[in-house]
Design a protein around this motif. Structure first.
Motif, PDB file in Angstrom:
ATOM      1  N   ILE A  28       0.850  -1.185   0.000  1.00  0.00           N
ATOM      2  CA  ILE A  28       0.000   0.000   0.000  1.00  0.00           C
ATOM      3  C   ILE A  28       0.888   1.239   0.000  1.00  0.00           C
ATOM      4  O   ILE A  28       1.892   1.295   0.702  1.00  0.00           O
ATOM      5  N   GLY A  29       0.527   2.234  -0.792  1.00  0.00           N
ATOM      6  CA  GLY A  29       1.275   3.487  -0.798  1.00  0.00           C
ATOM      7  C   GLY A  29       0.360   4.671  -1.051  1.00  0.00           C
ATOM      8  O   GLY A  29      -0.681   4.546  -1.708  1.00  0.00           O
ATOM      9  N   ASN A  30       0.728   5.820  -0.504  1.00  0.00           N
ATOM     10  CA  ASN A  30      -0.051   7.035  -0.699  1.00  0.00           C
ATOM     11  C   ASN A  30       0.879   8.236  -0.606  1.00  0.00           C
ATOM     12  O   ASN A  30       1.661   8.345   0.343  1.00  0.00           O
ATOM     13  N   ILE A  31       0.798   9.116  -1.583  1.00  0.00           N
ATOM     14  CA  ILE A  31       1.563  10.362  -1.586  1.00  0.00           C
ATOM     15  C   ILE A  31       0.574  11.515  -1.686  1.00  0.00           C
ATOM     16  O   ILE A  31      -0.249  11.541  -2.605  1.00  0.00           O
ATOM     17  N   SER A  32       0.643  12.445  -0.743  1.00  0.00           N
ATOM     18  CA  SER A  32      -0.330  13.543  -0.680  1.00  0.00           C
ATOM     19  C   SER A  32       0.386  14.885  -0.664  1.00  0.00           C
ATOM     20  O   SER A  32       1.477  15.017  -0.101  1.00  0.00           O
ATOM     21  N   HIS A  33      -0.249  15.871  -1.290  1.00  0.00           N
ATOM     22  CA  HIS A  33       0.287  17.233  -1.352  1.00  0.00           C
ATOM     23  C   HIS A  33      -0.824  18.239  -1.050  1.00  0.00           C
ATOM     24  O   HIS A  33      -2.004  17.926  -1.148  1.00  0.00           O
ATOM     25  N   LYS A  34      -0.407  19.428  -0.679  1.00  0.00           N
ATOM     26  CA  LYS A  34      -1.319  20.549  -0.417  1.00  0.00           C
ATOM     27  C   LYS A  34      -2.370  20.196   0.632  1.00  0.00           C
ATOM     28  O   LYS A  34      -3.545  20.521   0.504  1.00  0.00           O
ATOM     29  N   LEU A  35      -1.913  19.509   1.675  1.00  0.00           N
ATOM     30  CA  LEU A  35      -2.824  19.166   2.766  1.00  0.00           C
ATOM     31  C   LEU A  35      -3.015  20.372   3.692  1.00  0.00           C
ATOM     32  O   LEU A  35      -2.060  21.112   3.959  1.00  0.00           O
ATOM     33  N   PRO A  36      -4.206  20.597   4.200  1.00  0.00           N
ATOM     34  CA  PRO A  36      -4.389  21.667   5.189  1.00  0.00           C
ATOM     35  C   PRO A  36      -3.522  21.399   6.412  1.00  0.00           C
ATOM     36  O   PRO A  36      -3.467  20.281   6.912  1.00  0.00           O
ATOM     37  N   ASN A  37      -2.851  22.430   6.870  1.00  0.00           N
ATOM     38  CA  ASN A  37      -1.922  22.296   7.979  1.00  0.00           C
ATOM     39  C   ASN A  37      -2.373  23.161   9.138  1.00  0.00           C
ATOM     40  O   ASN A  37      -3.349  23.908   9.032  1.00  0.00           O
ATOM     41  N   SER A  38      -1.653  23.100  10.252  1.00  0.00           N
ATOM     42  CA  SER A  38      -1.977  23.958  11.380  1.00  0.00           C
ATOM     43  C   SER A  38      -1.656  25.409  11.040  1.00  0.00           C
ATOM     44  O   SER A  38      -0.872  25.700  10.134  1.00  0.00           O
ATOM     45  N   ASN A  39      -2.271  26.322  11.770  1.00  0.00           N
ATOM     46  CA  ASN A  39      -2.085  27.744  11.497  1.00  0.00           C
ATOM     47  C   ASN A  39      -0.602  28.118  11.520  1.00  0.00           C
ATOM     48  O   ASN A  39       0.156  27.647  12.371  1.00  0.00           O
ATOM     49  N   LEU A  40      -0.190  28.967  10.602  1.00  0.00           N
ATOM     50  CA  LEU A  40       1.222  29.284  10.406  1.00  0.00           C
ATOM     51  C   LEU A  40       1.471  30.780  10.558  1.00  0.00           C
ATOM     52  O   LEU A  40       0.913  31.596   9.814  1.00  0.00           O
ATOM     53  N   SER A  41       2.320  31.124  11.536  1.00  0.00           N
ATOM     54  CA  SER A  41       2.724  32.514  11.712  1.00  0.00           C
ATOM     55  C   SER A  41       3.785  32.875  10.678  1.00  0.00           C
ATOM     56  O   SER A  41       4.767  32.151  10.498  1.00  0.00           O
ATOM     57  N   ILE A  42       3.592  33.981   9.985  1.00  0.00           N
ATOM     58  CA  ILE A  42       4.561  34.440   8.970  1.00  0.00           C
ATOM     59  C   ILE A  42       5.240  35.744   9.407  1.00  0.00           C
ATOM     60  O   ILE A  42       5.847  36.434   8.587  1.00  0.00           O
ATOM     61  N   ASP A  43       5.140  36.050  10.702  1.00  0.00           N
ATOM     62  CA  ASP A  43       5.711  37.306  11.197  1.00  0.00           C
ATOM     63  C   ASP A  43       6.971  37.043  12.017  1.00  0.00           C
ATOM     64  O   ASP A  43       7.204  37.669  13.046  1.00  0.00           O
ATOM     65  N   GLN A  44       7.795  36.101  11.533  1.00  0.00           N
ATOM     66  CA  GLN A  44       9.036  35.732  12.212  1.00  0.00           C
ATOM     67  C   GLN A  44      10.185  36.579  11.681  1.00  0.00           C
ATOM     68  O   GLN A  44      10.278  36.845  10.473  1.00  0.00           O
ATOM     69  N   ILE A  45      11.083  36.971  12.558  1.00  0.00           N
ATOM     70  CA  ILE A  45      12.257  37.750  12.148  1.00  0.00           C
ATOM     71  C   ILE A  45      13.136  36.920  11.226  1.00  0.00           C
ATOM     72  O   ILE A  45      13.358  35.730  11.458  1.00  0.00           O
TER      73      ILE A  45
END
Length: 255
Positions: A28-45
C-alpha cells in the motif's frame, strides 16, 4: 487551485491453502500534497538579521501587528508506504482466526489534529526553513501485529466429549476468544522549555542534539528512556539542529 490531492496504489496477491486458510500479501502506498496544515505565523524575524540588535517587534516583517497568521495553510505533504501479510482461517471444526502484520513508514510535515507530544505548537521550527519540519508522523507505527481467534470447546451436546448427562450442561457451550495487539512506539520530539531564538518563531524551538539519543532496548527505563545528556539548549538567536520526531516512545502489548 487544487487543495489536498493524493496519489495512491494498492497491490496484493491471495493464496488459498488447505484447511480453509487464506494468505494475503499486500503493498500500500499514498503520496499527498497541499494538505491543510496547522495555522502558520509568517511574522518571524529573518534568520539573516537575527541577533542582539534585531530581536524585537520592530524587526518583524510586519512590525505594526502583534502577529500575522495564515489559517490552515495548504502546505502539508505526506507519504505512506506499507507492506502487509494477512493470514485467515475460515471457521471450521469450531475454530477460526485472523492475523496480520504490517510494516510501514509514514512521513509528513503536517500537524495531526489534537495535542501531540513534544510539539503542541505545531511542527514548525523555523518559518524560513520548512525542510526541517519533514520527518516521521506522530502516527508512524513501524511494526504492528494483530491476532484474534475463536474456539468452540469440544464439550457438551453434539460435541465429541461429555455430550450427554448433567456434565454436558456444565461444560458445554463454552467458547474461548482472544484478541492480541503488538505494535512499536510512536515518535516524539524534544523541545526547549524556553524559546531562546528570540525570533517570534512559528513554533516550538527544538533542542540541539550531538548524537543519536536512542538507547538500546535493553537499557531503556521509565526514568531514562533515551540519552538525555546529548540534548542541550541551542545558542541564543539560533534554532535547534534536532530533526522532527527522532525519538520513539514505548510500544504496546495488549492481550
Amino acid at each position: 487551485r487544487r487543495t489536498g490531492y493524493s496519489q495512491q496504489f494498492n497491490l496484493g496477491v491471495q493464496q488459498q491453502l488447505p484447511n480453509s486458510i487464506l494468505v494475503e500479501v499486500t503493498g500500500i502506498g499514498n503520496i499527498s500534497h497541499k494538505l491543510p496544515n496547522s495555522n502558520l505565523s509568517i511574522d518571524q524575524i529573518l534568520p539573516e538579521i537575527l541577533g542582539p540588535t534585531h530581536q524585537s517587534q520592530k524587526d518583524r516583517p510586519f512590525p505594526q501587528f502583534s502577529n500575522v497568521t495564515i489559517l490552515s495553510p495548504t502546505i502539508g505533504d505526506a507519504n505512506y508506504i506499507a507492506g502487509m501479510v494477512r493470514v485467515e482461517k475460515r471457521f471450521s471444526r469450531g475454530f477460526s482466526f485472523v492475523s496480520s502484520y504490517t510494516y510501514s513508514k509514514f512521513l509528513d510535515n503536517s500537524f495531526e489534529g489534537g495535542s501531540t507530544l513534544g510539539k503542541d505548537n505545531g511542527p514548525y521550527s523555523n518559518y524560513y526553513n520548512r525542510s526541517a519540519d519533514w520527518g516521521p508522523s506522530p502516527n508512524d507505527i513501524r511494526h504492528r501485529f494483530s491476532f484474534s481467534e475463536v474456539y468452540e470447546l469440544p464439550f457438551g451436546r453434539g460435541k465429541n466429549w461429555f455430550s450427554t448427562g448433567p456434565v454436558a450442561y456444565v461444560v458445554g457451550g463454552w467458547t474461548i476468544g482472544n484478541v492480541t495487539t503488538l505494535q512499536s512506539g510512536a515518535p516524539f520530539t524534544v523541545t526547549t522549555q524556553t524559546n531562546t531564538s528570540n525570533s517570534f518563531s512559528a513554533g516550538s524551538q527544538r533542542a540541539d542534539v550531538s548524537a543519536d539519543p536512542n538507547l538500546p532496548s535493553g537499557q531503556r527505563t521509565v526514568a531514562s528512556w533515551f540519552n538525555k545528556s546529548l540534548f542541550i539548549q541551542p545558542a541564543l538567536y539560533s534554532f535547534g539542529n534536532q530533526g522532527r520526531d527522532i525519538l520513539r516512545g514505548p510500544g504496546l502489548i495488549n492481550v
